[in-house]
Motif scaffolding. Structure first.
Motif, mmCIF file in Angstrom:
data_model
loop_
_atom_site.group_PDB
_atom_site.id
_atom_site.type_symbol
_atom_site.label_atom_id
_atom_site.label_comp_id
_atom_site.label_asym_id
_atom_site.label_seq_id
_atom_site.Cartn_x
_atom_site.Cartn_y
_atom_site.Cartn_z
ATOM 1 N N MET A 205 0.830 -1.205 0.000
ATOM 2 C CA MET A 205 0.000 0.000 0.000
ATOM 3 C C MET A 205 0.866 1.257 0.000
ATOM 4 O O MET A 205 1.931 1.303 0.603
ATOM 5 C CB MET A 205 -0.942 0.031 1.210
ATOM 6 N N LYS A 206 0.386 2.294 -0.707
ATOM 7 C CA LYS A 206 0.983 3.617 -0.654
ATOM 8 C C LYS A 206 0.059 4.482 0.199
ATOM 9 O O LYS A 206 -0.996 4.912 -0.264
ATOM 10 C CB LYS A 206 1.127 4.200 -2.060
ATOM 11 N N GLU A 207 0.465 4.702 1.442
ATOM 12 C CA GLU A 207 -0.416 5.375 2.391
ATOM 13 C C GLU A 207 -0.844 6.751 1.908
ATOM 14 O O GLU A 207 -2.006 7.154 2.087
ATOM 15 C CB GLU A 207 0.277 5.489 3.759
ATOM 16 N N HIS A 208 0.084 7.481 1.283
ATOM 17 C CA HIS A 208 -0.267 8.831 0.819
ATOM 18 C C HIS A 208 -1.330 8.772 -0.270
ATOM 19 O O HIS A 208 -2.235 9.606 -0.332
ATOM 20 C CB HIS A 208 0.982 9.548 0.314
ATOM 21 N N GLY A 209 -1.235 7.738 -1.129
ATOM 22 C CA GLY A 209 -2.249 7.571 -2.165
ATOM 23 C C GLY A 209 -3.599 7.226 -1.582
ATOM 24 O O GLY A 209 -4.642 7.697 -2.064
ATOM 25 N N ILE A 210 -3.603 6.403 -0.534
ATOM 26 C CA ILE A 210 -4.855 6.062 0.146
ATOM 27 C C ILE A 210 -5.495 7.317 0.731
ATOM 28 O O ILE A 210 -6.713 7.523 0.648
ATOM 29 C CB ILE A 210 -4.600 5.030 1.271
ATOM 30 N N GLU A 211 -4.666 8.183 1.320
ATOM 31 C CA GLU A 211 -5.176 9.441 1.883
ATOM 32 C C GLU A 211 -5.817 10.297 0.793
ATOM 33 O O GLU A 211 -6.898 10.863 0.986
ATOM 34 C CB GLU A 211 -4.041 10.225 2.542
ATOM 35 N N LYS A 212 -5.146 10.391 -0.348
ATOM 36 C CA LYS A 212 -5.688 11.175 -1.462
ATOM 37 C C LYS A 212 -7.029 10.604 -1.922
ATOM 38 O O LYS A 212 -7.989 11.340 -2.145
ATOM 39 C CB LYS A 212 -4.716 11.159 -2.651
ATOM 40 N N LEU A 213 -7.061 9.277 -2.078
ATOM 41 C CA LEU A 213 -8.269 8.619 -2.571
ATOM 42 C C LEU A 213 -9.455 8.907 -1.666
ATOM 43 O O LEU A 213 -10.569 9.159 -2.146
ATOM 44 C CB LEU A 213 -8.038 7.116 -2.680
ATOM 45 N N HIS A 214 -9.225 8.871 -0.362
ATOM 46 C CA HIS A 214 -10.310 9.086 0.598
ATOM 47 C C HIS A 214 -10.446 10.552 1.014
ATOM 48 O O HIS A 214 -11.134 10.856 1.997
ATOM 49 C CB HIS A 214 -10.111 8.192 1.821
#
Length: 383
Positions: A205-214
């Motif tokens: 997982m790319k945590e920063h990408g998850i943050e952006k997505l949500h």
């Protein structure tokens, strides 16, 4: 006979197969062609086919097919996945979204022109049409299994698992155009709890990408069933970029640009490059936040003769193909891990928390953005 052709993605257009198949179908009746996907639209523009394939709307493939069920006698779905397995799985997802999948013949043409290309009839009504087009294209016919006809989702209460197909280790995994991780296995599944990604099985997982997505602190949930999920690059290099003339922009359904007595209309694109065709109508310039957003949005907006002001910090995931940037564009390279912070400052202090704003001039907008980013700027590049 009224024929509907729903095309998905750029490869079927870039390869010339879409043009070929439209020609064949046109001998059988009146063909209405439409394409789903942002990169597919850019491929249509580059191939000079915007007057043949409808790119004026942004619909999911299943929505396109549902519309054709109301108005057409037979529907063809043209796709070019990474391999046959991926293409069939994609079509299975599309078909699973249909409410009336057995009312009209639905014929799937997958990877025409490739050694593993095939034609798949997705209901009993489609069989004779599938036989005919398969013979004309020199493709085999395959019958999708019941598992392939179903969705590749598992639901366990508030826990949803979506299985990906055709993934290669090392590839980026994108959800709604945002890189959320990378594959470390050939078998990858995305898992959500209450609409939030909690695990990528077989991936990192790319945590920063998850943050952006949500949507950061807004914690916006996603629906894995309807989400656009892809692995690997968005488009191959098999194309030559083209800029539309002003008189040709109407094919996109663009509103006429709002002209002030003097001034410009600007739009901010924050990690939503896959929606750029919907975001930019009427804009004179786009402010793009993030490396991959800037790379992809700049390339798309080159077709529309719209310059960008890009906010980047050097953390590109490499999801895009070669990029074209319209003259008059500016890209700010910031210190690491700062593009999102500066992007929020620009949204709040320059755009007043709105997606579009009018400014006296392009230079005024640039000066305001540079003022917000000043302490974080490494260098500025003009195009």
């Amino acid at each position: 006979m009224k024929i509907g052709l729903v095309i998905h993605g750029p490869e079927a257009v870039d390869s010339g197969q879409a043009k070929r198949i439209i020609g064949i179908l046109s001998t059988k009746g009146n063909v209405t062609s439409m394409i789903a996907g942002t990169m597919g639209k850019t491929a249509v523009i580059d191939s000079h086919m915007e007057n043949v394939i409808d790119i004026s709307r942004s619909l999911r493939p299943s929505d396109c097919i549902e519309e054709c069920i109301d108005t057409k006698d037979v529907i063809y779905l043209l796709n070019h996945g990474k391999n046959l397995e991926t293409g069939v799985a994609f079509a299975g997802m599309v078909i699973s979204h249909l409410n009336r999948k057995d009312e009209k013949p639905i014929v799937h043409i997958e990877r025409p022109g490739s050694p593993d290309g095939a034609v798949i009839p997705w209901n009993d009504l489609a069989q004779k049409y599938a036989n005919t087009i398969a013979n004309e294209l020199g493709l085999s016919i395959i019958v999708a299994s019941e598992s392939q006809k179903g969705t590749i989702l598992q639901t366990e209460g508030k826990r949803v698992i979506r299985h990906l197909t055709g993934v290669q280790p090392g590839e980026n995994i994108l959800v709604n155009g945002i890189v959320v991780g990378s594959a470390i296995s050939f078998e990858v599944s995305i898992i959500t709890e209450n609409g939030y990604i909690t695990q990528i099985k077989g991936g990192k997982m790319k945590e920063h990408g998850i943050e952006k997505l949500h949507n950061y602190e807004h914690l916006t949930p996603i629906d894995l069933k309807s989400a656009w999920i892809k692995s690997g690059r968005l488009r191959s290099d098999n194309f030559k970029a083209r800029t539309l003339k002003t008189c040709e922009l109407s094919t996109l359904g663009n509103k006429e640009k709002k002209k002030l007595d003097r001034g410009i209309s600007a739009v901010i694109v924050d990690h939503a490059a896959e929606k750029v065709f919907d975001i930019v109508p009427g804009a004179d310039v786009a402010v793009t936040i993030g490396d991959d957003t800037t790379i992809l949005a700049a390339d798309i907006l080159y077709r529309l003769s719209i310059p960008i002001i890009g906010i980047t910090d050097g953390d590109s995931d490499g999801v895009s193909h070669r990029t074209h940037i319209f003259p008059g564009s500016t890209v700010l390279r910031l210190i690491p891990n700062s593009d999102d912070v500066i992007g929020r400052k620009i949204l709040l202090n320059v755009f007043m928390d709105k997606k579009t704003m009018d400014f006296k001039s392009l230079q005024e907008l640039k000066d305001m953005i540079i003022d917000q980013a000043f302490d974080a700027i490494k260098y500025i590049k003009e195009y």
